[in-house]
Motif scaffolding. Structure first.
Motif, PDB file in Angstrom:
ATOM      1  N   UNK A  48      25.757  31.369  24.239  1.00  0.00           N
ATOM      2  CA  UNK A  48      27.213  31.224  24.210  1.00  0.00           C
ATOM      3  C   UNK A  48      27.664  30.064  23.320  1.00  0.00           C
TER       4      UNK A  48
ATOM      5  N   UNK B 166      28.416  30.266  16.843  1.00  0.00           N
ATOM      6  CA  UNK B 166      29.708  30.527  16.191  1.00  0.00           C
ATOM      7  C   UNK B 166      30.056  32.006  16.315  1.00  0.00           C
TER       8      UNK B 166
ATOM      9  N   UNK C 130      31.434  33.015  19.038  1.00  0.00           N
ATOM     10  CA  UNK C 130      31.681  33.092  20.483  1.00  0.00           C
ATOM     11  C   UNK C 130      32.735  32.042  20.809  1.00  0.00           C
ATOM     12  N   UNK C 131      33.820  32.467  21.418  1.00  0.00           N
ATOM     13  CA  UNK C 131      34.837  31.512  21.863  1.00  0.00           C
ATOM     14  C   UNK C 131      35.246  31.919  23.270  1.00  0.00           C
ATOM     15  N   UNK C 132      36.173  31.187  23.840  1.00  0.00           N
ATOM     16  CA  UNK C 132      36.738  31.667  25.094  1.00  0.00           C
ATOM     17  C   UNK C 132      37.711  32.802  24.762  1.00  0.00           C
TER      18      UNK C 132
ATOM     19  N   UNK D 173      40.878  31.263  24.052  1.00  0.00           N
ATOM     20  CA  UNK D 173      40.884  30.700  22.702  1.00  0.00           C
ATOM     21  C   UNK D 173      41.244  31.763  21.672  1.00  0.00           C
ATOM     22  N   UNK D 174      40.668  32.963  21.833  1.00  0.00           N
ATOM     23  CA  UNK D 174      41.060  34.074  20.961  1.00  0.00           C
ATOM     24  C   UNK D 174      42.551  34.352  21.114  1.00  0.00           C
TER      25      UNK D 174
ATOM     26  N   UNK E 249      32.400  39.219  17.176  1.00  0.00           N
ATOM     27  CA  UNK E 249      33.064  38.151  17.930  1.00  0.00           C
ATOM     28  C   UNK E 249      32.929  38.447  19.413  1.00  0.00           C
TER      29      UNK E 249
END
Lengths: 447, 82
Positions: free
Chosen positions: A126, A129, A131-133, A136-137, A253
């Motif tokens: 996790x 790069x 991978x975000x919350x 966050x997206x 993503x």
């Protein structure tokens, strides 16, 4: 010295509502916001000021009402300013990033409305790069009205995943899938008739589900994302369903989200006695994470409470309290609907190489090793010897996971609390020592 | 269109956009590596996780909550990748 009555920290719905109530009662109010615009994460506005196609009509209307009310009062807005803490001398420390210096401000009352952060469970990979919350997206969708390019997978637990999926669909890039640990359709059908008394919630859910169904987006319920790996320049996600059947999916993503928690690490304690120390009241999600509608009501409650404490005028907070209670009931029903389907503890099944704490690079294996000793280790030692909940994020993303995993690994010892691991002290955001040494009481600078 | 420099690249941005949003639009998802070797990248979007730190005209800031400014020069906080 030019002391103001109220300083509000945070320009989301709770902070805006608190500022409005305090100013309407005739108090002088400063509002501190880290970004250049109001709204917080929930009402993040499109960068060019236009109407965002991803905000729901209800959300747009709530934000418009708050904005109009705030424009009608005389609050001193401090944008691009980051709250660092309340020091022992009663100074509020603000990093004013517009002029690049720290300001020390005196205020009779401080209303803290720093919102929520997402709960993110650890998963191998996790930290990569791409991978975000999921939140966050979402704030980026709201800010740019552009969907990220490539295949997007949303994974974790809770209704936010559905909201982000519907927003991606609206912007023309339907997600490759939604991975949900719970089975909300089944849970809602079986036991949650209580949701019928919250028609607005059901209507919102129906809109999301209709869009998701029409777009043909798969919704993998009762399924967990257990691993992320880089494969051929893409991200390979491993999914495990309730029958332990495993499949992989290749995407570009990934948005993770396992719930919402108060953003309260390092905040000053509530202080409702009037005297030499400033009054401190918390408002909105940082007090209790119940979402935007409750946050606005709680902001009003906090504003009215500050008014009564500072001016001695009795204020009626019962209307706000009833609104908050109703949202608390709704959130409890949602939580029950999204309860993860049984299938073992996610935390207990993590392999040793999983990063628990990204800032300091500490893994599940490191924690096992730290706990593997005959004498019990204290919460503070877990931080100071183990370097858990110690890094730049100050434990906002790992402390609750570390606390739960410690409890699983040593069930007979006392369970640590996230606050016990992190400690509670300012500065609540990293700041350079140079900037701190140049800090000066604001009014001295102006003389 | 306005632009800032990220390392040696010119990155265009829309007025009011964050540095993270402009870098995302330019297809840049990795901002070097941090002190423990992890790739620095956008994560929480609200300034909380400290995973997207960059050096903006010499000052370390979160790319996600810092507005892009024309002519700014953005460098990596830690080591470049590969």
């Amino acid at each position: 010295m030019n002391e103001r009555d109220v300083i509000v920290i945070g320009g989301g719905p709770a902070g805006m509502a608190a500022a409005i109530e305090a100013a309407l009662a005739g108090l002088s109010v400063d509002l501190v916001e880290q970004r250049p615009t109001l709204g917080g994460a929930i009402y993040r506005q499109q960068a060019d000021g236009g109407t965002s196609p991803v905000q729901s009509k209800m959300a747009r209307q709530r934000f418009a009402r708050l904005s109009t009310a705030l424009a009608g009062i005389s609050a001193n807005m401090r944008f691009s300013s980051v709250f660092l803490g309340l020091d022992a001398d009663g100074f509020v420390l603000i990093e004013n990033r517009q002029i690049g210096r720290i300001e020390l401000i005196r205020s009779r009352a401080i209303i803290v409305a720093t919102g929520a952060v997402e709960r993110i469970l650890p998963r191998p990979g996790s930290e990569l790069p791409g991978v975000s919350t999921a939140g966050g997206l979402q704030v980026m969708l709201k800010e740019t009205s552009r969907a990220p390019q490539g295949r997007v997978l949303l994974a974790g637990n809770g209704p936010l995943l559905l909201a982000v999926a519907a927003q991606l669909i609206r912007l023309g890039n339907p997600p490759a899938g939604i991975v949900e640990a719970g089975d909300p359709l089944r849970a809602a059908a079986l036991s949650n008739v209580g949701l019928l008394s919250h028609p607005a919630l059901l209507a919102e859910a129906a809109v999301y589900l209709k869009d998701i169904y029409r777009a043909g987006t798969p919704w993998f319920r009762g399924t967990r994302l257990t691993r992320i790996e880089k494969v051929d320049g893409a991200l390979q996600a491993t999914l495990c369903d309730r029958h332990d059947a495993v499949r992989t999916i290749l995407v570009d993503r990934i948005g993770l989200h396992d719930g919402i928690q108060s953003n309260r690490i390092g905040l000053p304690a509530e202080q409702t006695r009037t005297g030499s120390a400033p009054v401190v009241v918390r408002a909105g999600d940082c007090r209790e994470a119940l979402g935007a509608v409750a946050a606005e009501a709680d902001g009003r409650r906090a504003g009215l409470l500050a008014v009564s404490l500072l001016s001695g005028i009795a204020t009626d907070i019962s209307v706000a309290e009833r609104a908050i209670a109703r949202q608390r009931q709704a959130q409890a029903l949602i939580t029950r609907s999204f309860m993860p389907v049984a299938g073992g503890s996610h935390l207990a099944s993590l392999p040793d190489e999983t990063l628990l704490c990204r800032c300091e690079g500490r893994t599940v294996g490191d924690l096992r090793q730290l706990l593997d000793r005959p004498d019990p280790i204290s919460d503070r030692e877990i931080k100071h010897n183990g370097r858990f909940a110690m890094g730049l994020c100050q434990g906002r993303f790992c402390a609750s996971n570390v606390a739960e995993l410690v409890a699983l690994l040593r069930p007979d010892a006392s369970k640590p609390t996230p606050d016990g691991l992190t400690g509670q002290r300012w500065p609540i955001r990293p700041v350079s020592i140079g900037a701190l040494t140049r800090a000066a009481p604001e009014d001295n600078c102006e003389d | 269109m306005n632009s800032f420099r990220f390392l040696s690249k010119n990155i265009p941005f829309n007025e009011g956009e964050s540095i993270a949003a402009a870098l995302e639009a330019a297809g840049i998802r990795q901002f070097g590596r941090d002190a423990v070797g992890h790739e620095i990248r956008y994560f929480c979007g609200i300034g909380a996780c400290q995973c997207c730190l960059v050096r903006i005209d010499g000052v370390i800031r979160e790319a996600c909550v810092t507005p892009a400014r024309a002519g700014a020069h953005i460098e990596l906080v830690g080591a470049d990748h590969e």
